[in-house]
Design a protein around this motif. Structure first.
Motif, mmCIF file in Angstrom:
data_model
loop_
_atom_site.group_PDB
_atom_site.id
_atom_site.type_symbol
_atom_site.label_atom_id
_atom_site.label_comp_id
_atom_site.label_asym_id
_atom_site.label_seq_id
_atom_site.Cartn_x
_atom_site.Cartn_y
_atom_site.Cartn_z
ATOM 1 N N LEU A 338 2.376 6.903 7.138
ATOM 2 C CA LEU A 338 0.956 6.778 6.857
ATOM 3 C C LEU A 338 0.666 6.852 5.368
ATOM 4 O O LEU A 338 1.379 7.519 4.616
ATOM 5 C CB LEU A 338 0.182 7.883 7.570
ATOM 6 C CG LEU A 338 0.118 7.800 9.093
ATOM 7 C CD1 LEU A 338 -0.392 9.097 9.662
ATOM 8 C CD2 LEU A 338 -0.759 6.632 9.525
ATOM 9 N N CYS A 339 -0.403 6.170 4.978
ATOM 10 C CA CYS A 339 -0.854 6.287 3.599
ATOM 11 C C CYS A 339 -1.769 7.497 3.521
ATOM 12 O O CYS A 339 -2.629 7.689 4.364
ATOM 13 C CB CYS A 339 -1.605 5.022 3.191
ATOM 14 S SG CYS A 339 -2.463 5.186 1.616
ATOM 15 N N SER A 340 -1.577 8.316 2.507
ATOM 16 C CA SER A 340 -2.331 9.566 2.457
ATOM 17 C C SER A 340 -3.630 9.467 1.667
ATOM 18 O O SER A 340 -4.340 10.444 1.511
ATOM 19 C CB SER A 340 -1.454 10.669 1.859
ATOM 20 O OG SER A 340 -1.120 10.332 0.539
ATOM 21 N N THR A 341 -3.927 8.294 1.142
ATOM 22 C CA THR A 341 -5.179 8.134 0.403
ATOM 23 C C THR A 341 -6.372 8.392 1.322
ATOM 24 O O THR A 341 -6.418 7.816 2.405
ATOM 25 C CB THR A 341 -5.298 6.692 -0.132
ATOM 26 O OG1 THR A 341 -4.094 6.378 -0.822
ATOM 27 C CG2 THR A 341 -6.472 6.564 -1.085
ATOM 28 N N PRO A 342 -7.296 9.236 0.890
ATOM 29 C CA PRO A 342 -8.457 9.492 1.744
ATOM 30 C C PRO A 342 -9.192 8.184 2.018
ATOM 31 O O PRO A 342 -9.443 7.398 1.103
ATOM 32 C CB PRO A 342 -9.323 10.440 0.908
ATOM 33 C CG PRO A 342 -8.395 11.029 -0.091
ATOM 34 C CD PRO A 342 -7.336 10.018 -0.349
ATOM 35 N N GLY A 343 -9.494 7.927 3.283
ATOM 36 C CA GLY A 343 -10.238 6.725 3.626
ATOM 37 C C GLY A 343 -9.359 5.530 3.938
ATOM 38 O O GLY A 343 -9.815 4.565 4.522
ATOM 39 N N CYS A 344 -8.110 5.573 3.553
ATOM 40 C CA CYS A 344 -7.206 4.456 3.842
ATOM 41 C C CYS A 344 -6.445 4.787 5.120
ATOM 42 O O CYS A 344 -5.952 5.883 5.283
ATOM 43 C CB CYS A 344 -6.231 4.251 2.693
ATOM 44 S SG CYS A 344 -5.020 2.952 2.990
ATOM 45 N N ASP A 345 -6.378 3.798 6.042
ATOM 46 C CA ASP A 345 -5.725 4.090 7.309
ATOM 47 C C ASP A 345 -4.459 3.275 7.497
ATOM 48 O O ASP A 345 -4.029 3.013 8.611
ATOM 49 C CB ASP A 345 -6.695 3.859 8.477
ATOM 50 C CG ASP A 345 -7.202 2.422 8.486
ATOM 51 O OD1 ASP A 345 -6.837 1.672 7.555
ATOM 52 O OD2 ASP A 345 -7.946 2.057 9.417
ATOM 53 N N TYR A 346 -3.876 2.850 6.391
ATOM 54 C CA TYR A 346 -2.683 2.021 6.498
ATOM 55 C C TYR A 346 -1.517 2.796 7.108
ATOM 56 O O TYR A 346 -1.267 3.955 6.778
ATOM 57 C CB TYR A 346 -2.276 1.488 5.122
ATOM 58 C CG TYR A 346 -1.009 0.685 5.162
ATOM 59 C CD1 TYR A 346 -1.008 -0.609 5.673
ATOM 60 C CD2 TYR A 346 0.191 1.221 4.722
ATOM 61 C CE1 TYR A 346 0.158 -1.344 5.749
ATOM 62 C CE2 TYR A 346 1.365 0.489 4.792
ATOM 63 C CZ TYR A 346 1.345 -0.795 5.311
ATOM 64 O OH TYR A 346 2.503 -1.516 5.383
ATOM 65 N N LYS A 347 -0.819 2.125 8.011
ATOM 66 C CA LYS A 347 0.394 2.725 8.576
ATOM 67 C C LYS A 347 1.514 1.702 8.543
ATOM 68 O O LYS A 347 1.370 0.597 9.074
ATOM 69 C CB LYS A 347 0.140 3.166 10.012
ATOM 70 C CG LYS A 347 1.317 3.904 10.604
ATOM 71 C CD LYS A 347 1.138 4.197 12.082
ATOM 72 C CE LYS A 347 2.465 4.610 12.670
ATOM 73 N NZ LYS A 347 2.524 4.487 14.115
ATOM 74 N N THR A 359 4.271 1.312 -2.417
ATOM 75 C CA THR A 359 2.894 1.000 -2.760
ATOM 76 C C THR A 359 2.159 0.611 -1.487
ATOM 77 O O THR A 359 2.646 -0.211 -0.714
ATOM 78 C CB THR A 359 2.844 -0.179 -3.751
ATOM 79 O OG1 THR A 359 3.720 0.138 -4.836
ATOM 80 C CG2 THR A 359 1.434 -0.382 -4.283
ATOM 81 N N CYS A 360 1.012 1.223 -1.280
ATOM 82 C CA CYS A 360 0.236 0.911 -0.084
ATOM 83 C C CYS A 360 -0.404 -0.462 -0.265
ATOM 84 O O CYS A 360 -1.114 -0.691 -1.239
ATOM 85 C CB CYS A 360 -0.826 1.974 0.136
ATOM 86 S SG CYS A 360 -2.000 1.540 1.426
ATOM 87 N N PRO A 361 -0.124 -1.400 0.654
ATOM 88 C CA PRO A 361 -0.670 -2.754 0.501
ATOM 89 C C PRO A 361 -2.191 -2.784 0.662
ATOM 90 O O PRO A 361 -2.842 -3.728 0.229
ATOM 91 C CB PRO A 361 0.005 -3.545 1.623
ATOM 92 C CG PRO A 361 0.557 -2.544 2.557
ATOM 93 C CD PRO A 361 0.729 -1.255 1.824
ATOM 94 N N GLN A 362 -2.751 -1.764 1.267
ATOM 95 C CA GLN A 362 -4.185 -1.774 1.516
ATOM 96 C C GLN A 362 -4.980 -1.206 0.335
ATOM 97 O O GLN A 362 -5.960 -1.779 -0.093
ATOM 98 C CB GLN A 362 -4.473 -0.962 2.774
ATOM 99 C CG GLN A 362 -5.628 -1.473 3.590
ATOM 100 C CD GLN A 362 -5.574 -0.916 5.001
ATOM 101 O OE1 GLN A 362 -4.704 -1.243 5.797
ATOM 102 N NE2 GLN A 362 -6.486 -0.031 5.304
ATOM 103 N N CYS A 363 -4.522 -0.048 -0.172
ATOM 104 C CA CYS A 363 -5.296 0.573 -1.247
ATOM 105 C C CYS A 363 -4.554 0.572 -2.582
ATOM 106 O O CYS A 363 -5.038 1.093 -3.572
ATOM 107 C CB CYS A 363 -5.700 1.984 -0.875
ATOM 108 S SG CYS A 363 -4.315 3.136 -0.855
ATOM 109 N N GLN A 364 -3.363 -0.005 -2.574
ATOM 110 C CA GLN A 364 -2.572 -0.156 -3.802
ATOM 111 C C GLN A 364 -2.084 1.155 -4.411
ATOM 112 O O GLN A 364 -1.591 1.181 -5.534
ATOM 113 C CB GLN A 364 -3.344 -0.933 -4.893
ATOM 114 C CG GLN A 364 -3.924 -2.264 -4.442
ATOM 115 C CD GLN A 364 -2.864 -3.190 -3.872
ATOM 116 O OE1 GLN A 364 -1.762 -3.288 -4.414
ATOM 117 N NE2 GLN A 364 -3.155 -3.832 -2.759
HETATM 118 ZN ZN LIG Z 1 -3.490 3.214 1.371
#
Ligand SMILES: [Zn+2]
Length: 423
Positions: A338-347, A359-364
């Motif tokens: 999981l991405c730990s950025t608050p608000g990002c739900d990328y898995k 690097t999270c593709p959703q929130c970078q």
């Molecule tokens: Zn993310």
């Protein structure tokens, strides 16, 4: 009142040593024969028997010449040993926590337990540098700490380096520590042994690794040496001493780590270690971890697999002693994916071990694998207690603030404090 355990080194005299050797031998005999009897009885009759049943067998056995020596052993040793074995079986069947009870070898650490007779013990179980042990008399002891209460039971042990110890559990009032603000999520990682959500990496116990290496060398030497040779005996003694030293180091290291974590954090979240999974799949090979560390193999597991459980155990009781909250999250919780950025739900679908940074593709956001996992564990733990009311909510708030305002470990993020700024 909390149960606190103490361990002291003691120095038996010649007579006491001789007695202890007999006692240890007797205990091994009782344990091993009972274990064999139980296992066979079950195989043949599909019926389980208990230590009480075996106790009767033992009384019968004592009538025969080859076993008459058993009469000279205090009966409490056999009773206690059988009780312990019952407990071990109960743990194995009911709680599924441990593996099937094993035979005791005389080459490993020896131990026996004594019930302390409270009437006798009350006033004079210790006097100066002496401790009174039933069936053994007064032994010379180093009181390295000062227990306040009186033990109900003591365990006397002889380690592989030939040192004698007595351990006891004593009911004591323990002062809780003043509350602190911080919350820690703990990832039992791979390259370092543990990572905390604030970026702190518990360093690898290097001295332990060094000793492990020495041990391996000695074991190879032992394998080459001739059976029953003097050199082989010498090597075996050295191996015994090294084993004891490794155990010391590991114990001390675990205490250092857990005390630090407990002192600095109010809430501690860690993955639920499944001990059952470990023992089931590590059958026949003690050094290999099982399911629990499955996705975390390739580490120096010979050390870590043993310490994980111990660290969790220490955190648990220390949290209880000092008024901290310990939360365990499901071990199947995909903390590293999981991405730990608050608000990002990328898995991520997969997160192979070799990936240390991604690097999270959703929130970078750029994540350090272990820190990201630790933060996820922390947040998941706080989520699980949040519905409990205000307290949970407050914790959750302070936690999400704390997530990225930390100073990150030496193994730094490339971007300055990544996630929140990008959002
Ligand atoms: Zn993310």
């Amino acid at each position: 009142m909390k149960q606190k355990s103490y361990r002291f080194r003691f120095y038996p005299n010649k007579t006491q040593k001789k007695l202890l050797t007999q006692y240890f031998g007797a205990k091994r005999f009782v344990w091993n024969t009972c274990l064999a009897w139980r296992s066979n009885f079950y195989k043949e009759n599909k019926e389980s028997v208990t230590g009480v049943d075996y106790s009767r067998e033992l009384t019968w056995l004592k009538k025969f010449e080859p076993y008459s020596w058993l009469k000279e052993i205090p009966s409490s040793i056999a009773t206690q040993c059988l009780r312990d074995q019952d407990k071990a079986f109960k743990k194995f069947f009911k709680e599924k926590e441990t593996g099937y009870p094993k035979f005791k070898s005389r080459h490993r650490q020896q131990s026996i337990r004594f019930q302390m007779d409270q009437r006798v013990v009350m006033n004079n179980y210790r006097a100066g540098s002496l401790l009174k042990i039933p069936g053994l008399g007064k032994v010379k002891i180093t009181w390295s700490r000062n227990p306040i209460g009186i033990p109900k039971m003591v365990t006397v042990s002889l380690d592989t380096a030939g040192r004698y110890f007595v351990s006891m559990g004593i009911e004591e009032a323990i002062q809780t520590k003043p509350p602190v603000e911080k919350t820690a999520g703990i990832d039992l990682g791979t390259l370092t042994s543990m990572t905390l959500s604030d970026g702190y990496e518990v360093p690898n116990p290097r001295h332990l690794l060094k000793r492990k290496y020495q041990l391996k060398k000695l074991q190879q030497r032992l394998a080459r040496q001739q059976k029953d040779s003097n050199r082989r005996t010498k090597t075996r003694v050295r191996i015994g001493k090294l084993h004891a030293r490794i155990a010391d180091c590991r114990r001390e290291y675990c205490h250092q780590v857990t005390t630090k974590i407990i002192n600095e954090n109010q809430v501690i979240v860690l993955e639920d270690l499944n001990v059952k999974g470990m023992t089931a799949s590590s059958k026949g090979n003690k050094e290999k971890p099982g399911k629990m560390v499955k996705q975390k193999s390739g580490l120096n597991r010979s050390i870590l697999d043993v310490s994980f459980g111990e660290i969790a155990r220490q955190l648990e009781y220390k949290a209880d002693w000092y008024g901290r909250t310990l939360i365990k999250v499901d071990r199947y919780y995909p903390s590293s994916k999981l991405c730990s950025t608050p608000g990002c739900d990328y898995k991520a679908d997969k997160m192979p071990l070799k990936i240390r940074e991604w690097t999270c593709p959703q929130c970078q956001a750029v994540h350090d694998r272990d820190i990201n996992a630790a933060i996820n564990i922390k947040n998941e733990g706080l989520r699980s207690i949040a519905p409990a009311g205000m307290k949970g909510l407050q914790l959750r708030d302070s936690a999400s603030e704390g997530v990225y305002s930390m100073t990150v470990s030496p193994r730094n993020y490339d971007q300055p404090n990544s996630c929140q700024e990008r959002l």
